[in-house]
Design a protein around this motif. Structure first.
Motif, short mmCIF file in Angstrom:
data_model
loop_
_atom_site.label_atom_id
_atom_site.label_comp_id
_atom_site.label_asym_id
_atom_site.label_seq_id
_atom_site.Cartn_x
_atom_site.Cartn_y
_atom_site.Cartn_z
N PHE A 107 -7.65 -7.86 15.17
CA PHE A 107 -6.54 -8.75 15.50
C PHE A 107 -5.22 -8.20 14.95
N LEU A 108 -5.24 -7.78 13.68
CA LEU A 108 -4.04 -7.23 13.06
C LEU A 108 -3.62 -5.92 13.71
N ARG A 109 -4.59 -5.12 14.11
CA ARG A 109 -4.27 -3.87 14.82
C ARG A 109 -3.43 -4.16 16.06
N ASP A 110 -3.84 -5.16 16.81
CA ASP A 110 -3.13 -5.46 18.05
C ASP A 110 -1.81 -6.16 17.80
N ILE A 111 -1.69 -6.86 16.67
CA ILE A 111 -0.38 -7.42 16.29
C ILE A 111 0.59 -6.29 15.98
N LEU A 112 0.12 -5.30 15.23
CA LEU A 112 0.98 -4.16 14.91
C LEU A 112 1.40 -3.42 16.19
N ALA A 113 0.47 -3.28 17.12
CA ALA A 113 0.78 -2.57 18.36
C ALA A 113 1.81 -3.32 19.20
N ALA A 114 1.76 -4.65 19.14
CA ALA A 114 2.64 -5.46 19.99
C ALA A 114 3.98 -5.78 19.34
N ASN A 115 4.14 -5.44 18.07
CA ASN A 115 5.34 -5.86 17.33
C ASN A 115 5.94 -4.70 16.57
N ASP A 116 6.30 -3.68 17.32
CA ASP A 116 6.94 -2.53 16.70
C ASP A 116 8.23 -2.97 16.02
N HIS A 117 8.41 -2.61 14.75
CA HIS A 117 9.62 -2.89 13.98
C HIS A 117 9.78 -4.38 13.63
N ASN A 118 8.69 -5.17 13.69
CA ASN A 118 8.82 -6.59 13.36
C ASN A 118 7.64 -7.10 12.55
N PHE A 119 6.72 -6.21 12.17
CA PHE A 119 5.55 -6.63 11.41
C PHE A 119 5.09 -5.47 10.54
N ARG A 120 4.81 -5.77 9.27
CA ARG A 120 4.30 -4.78 8.33
C ARG A 120 3.11 -5.35 7.58
N LEU A 121 2.16 -4.50 7.29
CA LEU A 121 1.03 -4.83 6.42
C LEU A 121 1.23 -4.07 5.12
N VAL A 122 1.27 -4.78 3.99
CA VAL A 122 1.39 -4.13 2.69
C VAL A 122 0.10 -4.34 1.92
N CYS A 123 -0.25 -3.35 1.12
CA CYS A 123 -1.53 -3.41 0.42
C CYS A 123 -1.54 -2.36 -0.68
N PRO A 124 -1.99 -2.70 -1.88
CA PRO A 124 -2.04 -1.71 -2.96
C PRO A 124 -3.25 -0.78 -2.87
N ASP A 125 -3.23 0.15 -1.91
CA ASP A 125 -4.24 1.19 -1.80
C ASP A 125 -5.62 0.64 -1.44
N GLU A 126 -5.65 -0.48 -0.69
CA GLU A 126 -6.94 -1.14 -0.48
C GLU A 126 -7.21 -1.49 0.98
N THR A 127 -6.43 -0.98 1.91
CA THR A 127 -6.63 -1.36 3.31
C THR A 127 -8.05 -1.03 3.78
N HIS A 128 -8.51 0.16 3.46
CA HIS A 128 -9.87 0.55 3.84
C HIS A 128 -10.90 -0.25 3.06
N SER A 129 -10.69 -0.37 1.77
CA SER A 129 -11.64 -1.12 0.93
C SER A 129 -11.76 -2.56 1.39
N ASN A 130 -10.66 -3.14 1.85
CA ASN A 130 -10.68 -4.53 2.31
C ASN A 130 -11.13 -4.66 3.76
N ARG A 131 -11.66 -3.57 4.32
CA ARG A 131 -12.25 -3.55 5.66
C ARG A 131 -11.23 -3.85 6.76
N LEU A 132 -10.01 -3.39 6.53
CA LEU A 132 -8.95 -3.59 7.53
C LEU A 132 -8.53 -2.28 8.18
N SER A 133 -9.31 -1.24 8.02
CA SER A 133 -8.86 0.08 8.46
C SER A 133 -8.72 0.19 9.98
N THR A 134 -9.23 -0.78 10.73
CA THR A 134 -9.01 -0.78 12.17
C THR A 134 -7.52 -0.77 12.50
#
Length: 792
Positions: free
Chosen positions: A406-433
Motif C-alpha cells: 500500500f505504501l509503495r503505491d502511495i509513494l508512486a502516486a505522490n511524487d514530491h508529496n509523501f516521504r517515509l522516514v525510518c531509522p535504518d529499519e525499513t527492511h527490518s520492519n518488513r516495509l521493503s516493498t
C-alpha cells in the motif's frame, strides 16, 4: 580568503550608503521593538520621560540572542527583495521571540493576522503589553508568530526541521539560525548530516547560520571557545563550506554580512544549476555561515559595575531593577533612545519609509511565506483503494508486509508529496516493498554492494530517531505528508520532540489563520511481544503512555489486530489533519481475523464485539477484551480453551482497535458514551482485558466507567529477556493459560466448579517453562494453534 581550515571570509562591501542606512534603520527598529516588548506596557515611543508605572510588573523574555536574530532577518530580507528568493526563516534560539514578533510587525504581516495589533502607536502598545503577559503571546517563536514553523522552546531541532521543510521544495531556501547553546545538543549534532540526504535537483536548500555569541544561560558556549581552526575542521568534516562573519562595529558587520550572503547565495545557485542543468552528480559542499557577534549586542555594556554586553548576563533581562531602581530605569530609557526611535517611527507610530519601503511584500515576506502556514496550496494525498490489498480471512500474513505494498503505491502516486522516514529499519520492519517505487535518499558515496540507494529517493533512513522526527515535522509543517516507521522501544528517543509537536498542534487548532497540517503518523512495529530475539533492551511499549498525556484533541492511538485493520487504520490516519496518530502493528506472520468489510466497520467503530467468537447469547457472564495483535491472539486462544473445557460459560469477546474509545466522550473526541460502553462491557460482569502495553493505562482510561471495579488487565509489566515469543507472555502473565486462570478466579462460582481446569492451566505453565528451557522452542500446541473456525 581562507582562515584556518575551510573557514572563509568574504572581503566585500557591497552596500551603498543608502542600502546601509536602510538595513541599519530596520535593524535598529527591530531591536527597539524587541526591548519594548520585554519591558514596556505604555509610552511605547518614549514621547514622555520613562516612569516605573510604564514598565511591566514582571519582566520576562530573552534579549541576548535577539539582536543577532534581527540582524540576520534584515539581511536575509534584502536577499529576498533583491533576488526574488523564496525563503523562510527558522530561529533555533526560540527565546529570541521578541525579535521575530518585531520583524513580523515591521513587515506588516503581524497586523494582517492580528488587526488589533495595528502598525501604529496604539498597535505598538498592544504589541509591547501582550508579550509574555497573561492573555498575551509566549516569549518563544511560537505558533502565534507569523512565519514560524519552529518554536525552539526545547533546543536541538531547528536544523532537522529546516531540512524537512526543504525536501521536495526545489525553489525554497530555508535559513536556519542555530544558537551556540543549541549546537551542543545531540539532535543538532546528528542533524548536520542531513546534507548527505538533500537532493539538489528536487529539493530546496538549507543555509545553516551558526550564531556564536559566546554564551548560554550561565556558561560559555563550547563552539565559541575552540578557535577558528578547530571549528572550521569540525564544520568541514560535516561537509560544509563555512563562511565567517564577525565583529562588533555595526557598519562593518553590515557590509561583511551582506557580502557574505551575496557569495553564499551565488554558491547555492551554482550548486543547483550544476545538478539541474548540467547533470552534476557529485555531492556538493553546501555553504553555511558562522556569525560571531556579542551576546546582547547594542544593549547595556555594564550594569552595577559588571559587564553585560558580550557576556552571559545579557541572556535574559539585562536591567532587572527598573521597577525600584531609578538608575536602572534611566539606563533603560537611554538604551531605547540609543536606537533613535524618532527616525524610525512617525508621529503616529508607523514605521518610516526608509525602515520598511525596501522590504519584500505579500507572500514574499518571510513572515508571510505560505510555506510556514501549511504550504501555499496543500495537496491531499492520492491514495489507492486500500481494499485492494485485502488478505483473506484465515490466511497468515505479516501485517506490515501487506502495508508495504500500500505504501509503495502511495509513494508512486505522490511524487514530491509523501516521504517515509525510518531509522535504518525499513527492511527490518518488513516495509521493503516500498523500494519498488523509490530508492532510499542518499548523496554520499555508493559501493557496488549497496542496494536501493539513490540521489532522488524518498525513503529517508538515518540512524538518528531525532533527525527522522525533525525531517518529518518540517515536511508536515510545510504542508506535505509522511509516515515515521520505528521500532516500538526506541521511538521513546523522540519523546521530547513529540511533546513539542503536540503543543504546536494544540495551539494551531485555536488559531483561525493557521491552516490545518497533515498529521504526524507513527507506525510502531518490531514491538515488545516480538522482540524475544533482541531481548529486554528492545522491549518497551510505553510510547503510548507518553502520548496519552497530551491533549485528547491531538492524540490518537490505534492497535489494529491484523493486516486488514492495519490497512484501514493507515488510510484513515493519512487522510487526517492536525493529529498525532500512533499505530502499533506486528511484522511477523499472524492470523487474519476480519475480512475487509468487517475490518472497515470495526475500525470505524473503534471497538466492538466479535460475534463470531462469542457464545454469550446477549447475556454474558464474562467479557474477554483485547487491544493489540498479540493480546488478540491470546484472548482468542483463551476463549478456545474455555469453549472446550467450559462450554456452558457465556463469553463475550471484545476487540479494541481505537484505544481512545475507552475514555468517556467528555475526555476525548473519540470517547465512547457511557451507555454504549456499558452495553458492550456490561455494568456488572467481570472483564478480563489483555492489553499490548502497560496494564495500568487501561485502568487510567476507564476509571470513570460504571464497571471499572470489575476490570482486570493483563499486559506488559517489565519482564523481558532473550527468550521465545510465548515465554514473553508467560513472564508477563498475559498468556492464554494465565487468562483462563483469571476467568476461573473472577467469575462467580467457577473457583468451585473449575478446580480441575485451573490445575491444568497451572500445570501447562509449568510444562511450558520446562519445555522451553529444554528445547529453546515453544510448545507444539502453541506453535500450531489456530482458531477453530467451525466454532463460529
Amino acid at each position: 580568503m581562507e582562515r584556518g581550515v575551510a573557514v572563509y571570509v568574504v572581503d566585500r562591501a557591497p552596500l551603498s550608503r543608502t542600502e546601509l542606512a536602510r538595513i541599519d534603520a530596520y535593524w535598529r527598529a527591530a531591536n527597539y521593538l524587541s526591548v519594548g516588548q520585554i519591558y514596556l506596557m505604555v509610552n511605547p515611543l518614549l514621547r514622555e520621560p520613562l516612569r516605573a508605572d510604564h514598565v511591566k510588573p514582571r519582566l520576562l523574555g530573552h534579549w541576548g540572542t535577539t539582536p543577532g536574530l534581527n540582524l540576520l532577518y534584515a539581511h536575509l530580507s534584502r536577499i529576498v527583495a533583491r533576488r526574488g528568493q523564496d525563503m523562510i526563516y527558522v530561529a533555533g534560539p526560540g527565546h529570541g521571540g521578541p525579535g521575530l514578533v518585531a520583524t513580523a510587525w515591521l513587515e506588516g504581516t503581524y497586523s494582517e493576522v492580528y488587526p488589533e495589533v495595528s502598525r501604529d502607536a496604539a498597535g505598538m502598545t498592544r504589541l509591547f503589553t501582550q508579550f509574555s503577559f497573561p492573555g498575551g503571546v509566549p516569549s518563544h517563536v511560537a505558533p502565534e508568530t507569523p512565519g514560524s514553523i519552529h518554536e525552539g522552546g526545547e533546543l536541538g531541532y531547528s536544523l532537522s526541521h529546516a531540512y524537512g521543510a526543504a525536501l521536495d521544495n526545489p525553489n525554497l531556501v530555508v535559513a536556519c539560525v542555530i544558537g551556540d547553546g543549541e549546537a551542543e545538543t545531540g539532535p543538532l549534532s546528528a542533524a548536520w548530516h542531513s546534507n548527505k540526504f538533500l537532493d539538489p535537483v528536487v529539493d530546496g536548500a538549507v543555509l545553516p547560520i551558526l550564531h556564536l555569541n559566546g554564551y548560554k544561560i550561565d556558561n560559555p558556549a563550547v563552539l565559541a571557545r575552540i578557535g577558528d581552526e578547530e571549528l572550521g575542521a569540525l564544520l568541514f568534516g560535516y561537509g560544509y563550506r563555512a563562511y565567517l562573519v564577525q565583529g562588533d562595529d555595526p557598519e562593518a558587520v553590515h557590509q561583511l554580512l551582506a557580502g557574505t550572503l551575496d557569495a553564499v547565495f551565488d554558491e547555492i545557485t551554482d550548486i543547483q544549476q550544476a545538478a539541474r542543468e548540467r547533470g552534476a552528480v557529485e555531492r556538493p559542499r553546501w555553504p553555511m555561515i558562522v556569525l560571531r557577534t556579542p551576546k546582547g549586542w547594542t544593549g547595556p555594556r555594564e550594569v552595577d559595575g559588571k559587564p553585560v554586553e558580550g557576556t552571559w548576563r545579557a541572556h535574559q533581562v539585562p536591567l532587572e531593577g527598573v521597577l525600584d531602581d531609578a538608575s536602572h530605569l534611566a539606563m533603560l530609557q537611554d538604551w531605547m533612545l540609543s536606537y533613535r526611535p524618532d527616525e524610525l517611527f512617525d508621529a503616529d507610530g508607523r514605521p518610516t519609509p526608509p525602515v520598511v519601503d525596501w522590504l519584500p511584500a505579500g507572500r514574499a515576506r518571510m513572515s508571510g511565506n505560505p510555506h510556514t502556514n501549511g504550504g501555499a496550496a496543500p495537496r491531499d494525498l492520492e491514495l489507492p483503494d486500500f481494499r485492494g490489498y485485502a488478505v483473506p480471512v484465515g490466511q497468515t500474513a505479516g501485517a506490515t508486509s501487506v502495508l508495504g505494498a500500500f505504501l509503495r503505491d502511495i509513494l508512486a502516486a505522490n511524487d514530491h508529496n509523501f516521504r517515509l522516514v525510518c531509522p535504518d529499519e525499513t527492511h527490518s520492519n518488513r516495509l521493503s516493498t516500498v523500494l519498488q517505487a523509490t530508492d532510499k535518499a542518499w548523496q554520499a558515496a555508493v559501493e557496488p554492494v549497496d542496494e536501493h540507494l539513490g540521489r532522488h529517493g524518498r525513503v529517508m533512513e538515518i540512524l538518528s530517531e531525532h533527525t527522522c522526527q525533525g525531517w518529518l515535522e518540517g515536511y508536515l509543517l510545510t504542508g506535505r505528508h509522511g509516515l515515521f516507521s520505528c521500532y516500538e522501544a526506541f521511538v521513546h528517543i523522540v519523546d521530547s520532540m513529540v511533546n513539542q509537536h503536540a503543543k504546536w498542534l494544540k495551539t494551531i487548532r485555536h488559531l483561525t489563520w493557521r491552516q490545518p497540517i497533515p498529521s504526524l503518523n507513527y507506525l510502531l512495529t518490531s514491538h515488545a511481544w516480538r522482540q524475544d530475539h533482541n531481548g529486554f533492551s528492545h522491549q518497551d511499549p510505553g510510547f503510548i503512555d507518553h502520548l496519552v498525556n497530551k491533549k485528547g484533541e491531538v492524540v490518537r492511538v490505534y492497535l489494529p489486530p491484523d493486516a486488514n485493520t492495519l490497512l484501514a487504520v493507515t488510510d484513515h490516519c493519512l487522510r487526517s489533519r492536525n493529529d498525532i496518530n500512533v499505530i502499533v502493528a506486528g511484522k511477523q506472520p499472524a492470523p487474519t481475523w476480519l475480512d475487509m468489510p468487517s475490518a472497515i466497520r470495526h475500525c470505524q467503530l473503534g471497538l466492538g464485539t466479535w460475534d463470531w467468537a462469542c457464545n454469550d447469547q446477549g447475556d454474558p457472564e464474562l467479557i474477554l477484551a483485547c487491544a493489540g495483535e498479540i493480546p488478540t491472539i491470546e484472548i482468542l486462544a483463551a476463549t478456545d480453551l474455555l469453549r472446550t473445557h467450559l462450554p456452558d460459560l457465556r463469553v463475550r469477546v471484545v476487540n479494541v482497535v481505537d484505544l481512545m474509545r475507552l475514555q468517556p466522550e467528555s475526555e476525548h473526541p473519540h470517547g465512547l458514551p457511557d451507555t454504549e460502553f456499558d452495553a458492550i462491557f456490561t455494568a456488572d460482569k467481570p472483564i478480563i482485558f489483555a492489553y499490548h502495553g502497560y496494564p495500568w493505562l487501561i485502568h487510567r482510561l476507564t476509571y470513570r466507567r460504571t464497571n471499572h471495579h470489575n476490570l482486570h488487565v493483563r499486559g506488559y509489566k517489565e519482564e523481558g529477556t532473550t527468550t521465545t515469543p510465548f515465554d514473553m507472555l508467560v513472564r508477563n502473565d498475559m498468556d492464554r493459560f494465565r487468562l483462563v486462570i483469571d476467568v476461573i478466579d473472577r467469575v462467580p462460582g467457577l473457583a468451585r466448579d473449575a478446580v480441575s481446569l485451573r490445575r491444568q492451566m497451572v500445570d501447562k505453565r509449568t510444562e511450558h517453562r520446562d519445555y522451553v528451557r529444554r528445547t529453546g522452542r515453544d510448545l507444539p500446541e502453541i506453535r500450531e494453534w489456530a482458531w477453530a473456525t467451525n466454532r463460529g
